[in-house]
Design a protein around this motif. Structure first.
Motif, PDB file in Angstrom:
ATOM      1  N   CYS A 161       0.859  -1.182   0.000  1.00 38.66           N
ATOM      2  CA  CYS A 161       0.000   0.000   0.000  1.00 38.66           C
ATOM      3  C   CYS A 161       0.902   1.241   0.000  1.00 38.66           C
ATOM      4  CB  CYS A 161      -0.884   0.067   1.243  1.00 38.66           C
ATOM      5  SG  CYS A 161      -1.667  -1.460   1.742  1.00 38.66           S
ATOM      6  N   PRO A 162       0.455   2.353  -0.567  1.00 39.35           N
ATOM      7  CA  PRO A 162       1.250   3.586  -0.513  1.00 39.35           C
ATOM      8  C   PRO A 162       1.440   4.059   0.928  1.00 39.35           C
ATOM      9  CG  PRO A 162      -0.508   3.761  -2.143  1.00 39.35           C
ATOM     10  CD  PRO A 162      -0.785   2.521  -1.342  1.00 39.35           C
ATOM     11  N   ALA A 163       2.597   4.680   1.189  1.00 43.88           N
ATOM     12  CA  ALA A 163       2.922   5.173   2.526  1.00 43.88           C
ATOM     13  C   ALA A 163       3.784   6.436   2.398  1.00 43.88           C
ATOM     14  CB  ALA A 163       3.671   4.093   3.318  1.00 43.88           C
ATOM     15  N   TYR A 178       7.028   9.024  11.143  1.00 41.59           N
ATOM     16  CA  TYR A 178       7.060   8.520  12.516  1.00 41.59           C
ATOM     17  C   TYR A 178       5.742   7.826  12.855  1.00 41.59           C
ATOM     18  CZ  TYR A 178      11.046  11.690  12.730  1.00 41.59           C
ATOM     19  OH  TYR A 178      12.229  12.330  12.477  1.00 41.59           O
ATOM     20  N   THR A 179       4.651   8.418  12.398  1.00 43.46           N
ATOM     21  CA  THR A 179       3.340   7.809  12.612  1.00 43.46           C
ATOM     22  C   THR A 179       3.226   6.498  11.845  1.00 43.46           C
ATOM     23  OG1 THR A 179       2.426  10.049  12.802  1.00 43.46           O
ATOM     24  CG2 THR A 179       0.854   8.247  12.531  1.00 43.46           C
ATOM     25  N   ALA A 180       3.756   6.477  10.619  1.00 45.60           N
ATOM     26  CA  ALA A 180       3.700   5.263   9.799  1.00 45.60           C
ATOM     27  C   ALA A 180       4.474   4.124  10.451  1.00 45.60           C
ATOM     28  CB  ALA A 180       4.248   5.556   8.408  1.00 45.60           C
ATOM     29  N   LYS A 181       5.589   4.447  11.043  1.00 44.59           N
ATOM     30  CA  LYS A 181       6.384   3.420  11.713  1.00 44.59           C
ATOM     31  C   LYS A 181       5.615   2.813  12.880  1.00 44.59           C
ATOM     32  CE  LYS A 181      11.137   2.720  13.302  1.00 44.59           C
ATOM     33  NZ  LYS A 181      12.463   3.356  13.515  1.00 44.59           N
ATOM     34  N   ILE A 182       4.932   3.663  13.639  1.00 44.43           N
ATOM     35  CA  ILE A 182       4.136   3.183  14.769  1.00 44.43           C
ATOM     36  C   ILE A 182       2.967   2.338  14.286  1.00 44.43           C
ATOM     37  CG2 ILE A 182       2.594   3.930  16.623  1.00 44.43           C
ATOM     38  CD1 ILE A 182       4.519   6.339  16.982  1.00 44.43           C
ATOM     39  N   LEU A 183       2.272   2.797  13.250  1.00 40.68           N
ATOM     40  CA  LEU A 183       1.145   2.044  12.718  1.00 40.68           C
ATOM     41  C   LEU A 183       1.586   0.657  12.250  1.00 40.68           C
ATOM     42  CD1 LEU A 183      -1.789   1.796  11.785  1.00 40.68           C
ATOM     43  CD2 LEU A 183      -1.124   2.958   9.653  1.00 40.68           C
ATOM     44  N   ALA A 184       2.721   0.577  11.569  1.00 38.76           N
ATOM     45  CA  ALA A 184       3.213  -0.720  11.102  1.00 38.76           C
ATOM     46  C   ALA A 184       3.527  -1.640  12.271  1.00 38.76           C
ATOM     47  CB  ALA A 184       4.446  -0.525  10.226  1.00 38.76           C
ATOM     48  N   ASP A 185       4.041  -1.083  13.356  1.00 38.92           N
ATOM     49  CA  ASP A 185       4.339  -1.895  14.527  1.00 38.92           C
ATOM     50  C   ASP A 185       3.053  -2.423  15.161  1.00 38.92           C
ATOM     51  OD1 ASP A 185       6.640  -2.519  16.653  1.00 38.92           O
ATOM     52  OD2 ASP A 185       4.819  -1.948  17.743  1.00 38.92           O
ATOM     53  N   VAL A 200      -2.533   9.030  13.937  1.00 38.46           N
ATOM     54  CA  VAL A 200      -2.661   7.728  13.281  1.00 38.46           C
ATOM     55  C   VAL A 200      -3.922   7.690  12.418  1.00 38.46           C
ATOM     56  CG1 VAL A 200      -2.885   5.239  13.625  1.00 38.46           C
ATOM     57  CG2 VAL A 200      -1.396   6.582  15.130  1.00 38.46           C
ATOM     58  N   LEU A 201      -5.021   8.184  12.946  1.00 38.69           N
ATOM     59  CA  LEU A 201      -6.273   8.190  12.187  1.00 38.69           C
ATOM     60  C   LEU A 201      -6.151   9.061  10.941  1.00 38.69           C
ATOM     61  CD1 LEU A 201      -8.849   8.402  15.123  1.00 38.69           C
ATOM     62  CD2 LEU A 201      -8.091   6.364  13.861  1.00 38.69           C
ATOM     63  N   ASP A 202      -5.517  10.218  11.077  1.00 41.31           N
ATOM     64  CA  ASP A 202      -5.326  11.107   9.923  1.00 41.31           C
ATOM     65  C   ASP A 202      -4.431  10.458   8.870  1.00 41.31           C
ATOM     66  OD1 ASP A 202      -6.905  13.034  11.103  1.00 41.31           O
ATOM     67  OD2 ASP A 202      -5.222  14.243  11.825  1.00 41.31           O
ATOM     68  N   LEU A 203      -3.421   9.725   9.331  1.00 46.77           N
ATOM     69  CA  LEU A 203      -2.532   9.041   8.390  1.00 46.77           C
ATOM     70  C   LEU A 203      -3.298   7.993   7.592  1.00 46.77           C
ATOM     71  CD1 LEU A 203       0.418   8.504   7.398  1.00 46.77           C
ATOM     72  CD2 LEU A 203       0.525   6.730   9.164  1.00 46.77           C
ATOM     73  N   ILE A 204      -4.158   7.240   8.254  1.00 44.61           N
ATOM     74  CA  ILE A 204      -4.945   6.213   7.557  1.00 44.61           C
ATOM     75  C   ILE A 204      -5.872   6.858   6.549  1.00 44.61           C
ATOM     76  CG2 ILE A 204      -6.688   4.414   7.865  1.00 44.61           C
ATOM     77  CD1 ILE A 204      -5.385   3.864  10.616  1.00 44.61           C
ATOM     78  N   ASP A 205      -6.428   8.024   6.877  1.00 46.27           N
ATOM     79  CA  ASP A 205      -7.267   8.741   5.915  1.00 46.27           C
ATOM     80  C   ASP A 205      -6.455   9.191   4.699  1.00 46.27           C
ATOM     81  OD1 ASP A 205      -9.563   8.463   7.404  1.00 46.27           O
ATOM     82  OD2 ASP A 205      -9.367  10.407   8.403  1.00 46.27           O
ATOM     83  N   ALA A 206      -5.215   9.647   4.940  1.00 45.52           N
ATOM     84  CA  ALA A 206      -4.381  10.159   3.851  1.00 45.52           C
ATOM     85  C   ALA A 206      -3.792   9.035   2.999  1.00 45.52           C
ATOM     86  CB  ALA A 206      -3.255  11.024   4.422  1.00 45.52           C
ATOM     87  N   PHE A 207      -3.487   7.908   3.642  1.00 42.26           N
ATOM     88  CA  PHE A 207      -2.921   6.754   2.945  1.00 42.26           C
ATOM     89  C   PHE A 207      -3.775   5.534   3.262  1.00 42.26           C
ATOM     90  CE2 PHE A 207       0.571   9.708   3.514  1.00 42.26           C
ATOM     91  CZ  PHE A 207       1.272   9.640   2.305  1.00 42.26           C
TER      92      PHE A 207
END
Length: 413
Positions: A247-249, A258-265, A388-395
């Protein structure tokens, strides 16, 4: 721990960046070269990694045995690696051996590139390619990047293919070396017990004959995002089902990394993640992970599972459900656990000069900026649930490319 950052640009364009620790007992140094798979043409695919091997094959004044013996005599913990965006040569030594290892690297990075060494090493790399082709996770990852980037060099295989490496000539390698290993394409990073002025002067003398070049600019990444219809590969040797998608990131220049790294964990670390509890712990899958891989101008999340053929449909369903429901039931406790785990890992790495050397060298080569270990931890710990929620909305966490591997008899599935 008190640290001091300094940077110097030499007359030939080579840059030296250091983080000095007065209390350190060791020194780490790395030569970071802006040469990776994304800098290659289709015909050159694999040449950056091939060159990494050739740097250890000898120079005008050292044989390959001399190079390896010199590292051993210095007591160095040394190695090298190639990625899509850089090739790095590094060593961790006692401070009193730093000068000799620096001289060794400076000599190595002007190798002889002899035809006979080229021919021998080509066979070594072809064997390495064959070894990785036997690993389903590598085959799927390579296939995914090729689909996702659709012809862009970020989709190239770092090792190259058996065909491109077999066809590569020594003259092609020399041309690439002259372009990508110019002095202005190299950053030397050091951390630990370091005297910046002494190191800079030493490197200035060692590389005074190096000249800047005219390396081609990098083509911006433009993923094809072809959609989630899976492509199926078959393998006579496997008895299991494997499935992976990307998926795009965010990229390295995006503060949301930094948020993406946490979400992946949270979603896919090998222990304690949602995929671990939903697939691995109950025994549905042997392997399940979700990782984050950023590049300079973009990034991807990668999901991967391995399971029995009989459980394939159910496992893929759980995988998609777990990823797509990432925003659901996300609470501050889960976020805090992930941040604490990543902060511990980052701190352990930062306590070693080699860890900081890699961090400052890669960052300076790609972003031309410096960040302390404390800065990195603060950015990580500042991530909120809203981020995290905003990141999921954006990607959105929807497969952009998807590949399966099954036993040959299961192709009709």
């Amino acid at each position: 721990m008190s640290t001091r950052f300094e940077q110097t640009r030499l007359d030939n364009g080579l840059q030296v960046v250091t983080e000095s620790w007065d209390a350190a007992y060791t020194s780490a140094i790395g030569f970071f070269v802006r040469a990776g798979a994304r800098d290659e043409t289709p015909e050159q695919m694999g040449v950056s990694h091939f060159l990494e091997h050739m740097m250890f094959k000898g120079t005008d004044k050292r044989s390959a045995d001399d190079v390896n013996r010199a590292f051993d005599e210095a007591g160095a913990n040394y190695n090298a690696y190639t990625s899509h965006e850089q090739t790095v040569y590094y060593a961790h030594v006692l401070p009193e051996r730093l000068d000799e290892v620096t001289e060794l690297f400076a000599d190595m990075l002007r190798p002889s590139l002899r035809n006979e060494d080229f021919d021998v090493e080509k066979n070594v790399i072809l064997e390495e390619i064959g070894m990785y082709d036997d690993r389903p996770d590598w085959r799927l990852h390579h296939e995914l990047l090729e689909i996702y980037y659709s012809g862009h060099p970020l989709g190239f295989r770092v090792l190259g293919t058996a065909q491109t490496v077999s066809d590569l000539t020594a003259d092609q390698m020399r041309d690439y070396f002259n372009q990508r290993y110019a002095s202005d394409q190299i950053v030397v990073a050091a951390a630990g017990r370091i005297d910046h002025h002494r190191l800079s002067q030493n490197i200035q003398q060692l590389t005074e004959h190096w000249t800047p070049g005219h390396a081609n600019g990098r083509q911006p990444a433009s993923p094809a995002c072809p959609g989630s219809t899976p492509r199926t590969l078959t393998d006579d040797q496997t008895t299991k089902h494997y499935s992976a998608f990307v998926c795009p990131a965010p990229g390295l220049e995006d503060e949301r990394r930094y948020t993406a790294k946490i979400l992946a964990d949270i979603l896919g670390d090998t222990e304690g993640s949602r995929l671990f509890w939903s697939l691995v712990d109950p025994g549905l899958a042997d392997e399940a992970d979700f990782s984050y891989d950023p590049n300079t101008d973009g990034g991807v999340y990668s999901a991967f599972i391995g399971c029995s053929v009989d459980d394939a449909e159910r496992v893929e369903s759980v995988l998609l459900e777990t990823i797509r429901s990432a925003a659901e039931q996300l609470d501050d406790d889960e976020l805090t656990r992930a941040k604490n785990k990543l902060a511990t890992q980052a701190t352990l790495q930062a306590e070693r000069p080699s860890g900081r050397m890699h961090a400052i060298g890669s960052r300076w080569l790609t972003l031309a900026s410096y960040s302390t270990a404390r800065d990195e931890l603060d950015r990580l710990m500042a991530v909120t649930r809203r981020d995290v929620l905003d990141l999921i909305d954006a990607f959105p966490l929807e497969p952009a490319a998807w590949v399966r591997m099954t036993p040959a008899a299961q192709r009709s599935r």
